[in-house]
Enzyme design. Structure first.
Site, PDB file in Angstrom:
ATOM      1  CB  CYS A  47      -0.911  -0.007   1.226  1.00 46.14           C
ATOM      2  SG  CYS A  47      -2.014   1.427   1.286  1.00 46.14           S
ATOM      3  CB  CYS A  49      -2.377   5.094   1.709  1.00 41.16           C
ATOM      4  SG  CYS A  49      -2.298   4.338   3.344  1.00 41.16           S
ATOM      5  CB  CYS A  52      -0.220   1.806   5.606  1.00 36.92           C
ATOM      6  SG  CYS A  52      -1.893   1.306   5.199  1.00 36.92           S
TER       7      CYS A  52
END
Length: 190
Positions: A47, A49, A52
């Protein structure tokens, strides 16, 4: 280019279809927070983003989901705190080393009942292999040079992973079906 993630640089460990779980630990030198995961994980993925937890120097996190009832804090839970209580995912991190151990959704959401965990914090081998890379373009928002994003996508493709600028189609479909059902746009058969 920064490291995408140690799993990409060092080789993705193979999963074991009979794997039944293990323990993840924070990165404190002593008195580690320990969380027992009572089964293998689902939807393990990279991920990009900004929310996280990522290992130092990594552009991506490695995050998976597991049913809430399979997650038990077994040591030093007093060191956990929620990073952002206003976020949908309540990320429980160690107050001392900052590592996220699990994220839980408490509100009405398609993924309520699943906790978000980082299996690279476990010494056990056999966890589900990463299945895809999500939110890839989000690393640009965090300062990554946009002219180098194709190199990131190509690196994921070299190890057999599709890249998305959201989640993979199965998870996006689950989110859309939840929203449609909530808004009474589809039958209760979903």
């Amino acid at each position: 280019m920064s490291s995408i993630h140690p799993y990409i640089e060092n080789g993705i460990p193979k999963s074991d279809p009979n794997f039944s779980g293990g323990t993840i630990r924070c990165r404190c030198p002593s008195n580690k927070v320990e969380v027992k995961l009572g089964s293998n994980v689902l939807h393990n993925h990279f991920c990009g983003c900004s929310k996280c937890w990522k290992p130092s120097g990594a552009l991506f996190s490695l995050v998976a989901v597991i049913p809430v009832d399979k997650v038990t804090v077994t040591a030093n839970g007093n060191k956990l705190h929620i990073i952002d209580s206003s976020a949908v995912i309540q990320r429980n991190a160690c107050k001392e080393c900052g590592v996220h151990l699990f994220g839980r959704i408490e509100q009405d959401h398609a993924f309520k009942g699943l906790d978000f965990v980082h299996v690279e914090l476990s010494d056990e081998k056999g966890w589900q292999e990463p299945q895809f890379a999500g939110f890839v373009s989000s690393i640009i928002e965090q300062g990554f040079d946009p002219s180098k994003i194709d190199g990131v996508r190509n690196k994921f493709k070299q190890v057999g992973l599709e890249t998305y600028d959201c989640l993979n189609p199965v998870l996006m479909d689950a989110l859309a079906a939840f929203t449609a059902k909530k808004n009474a746009k589809v039958s209760a058969k979903l």
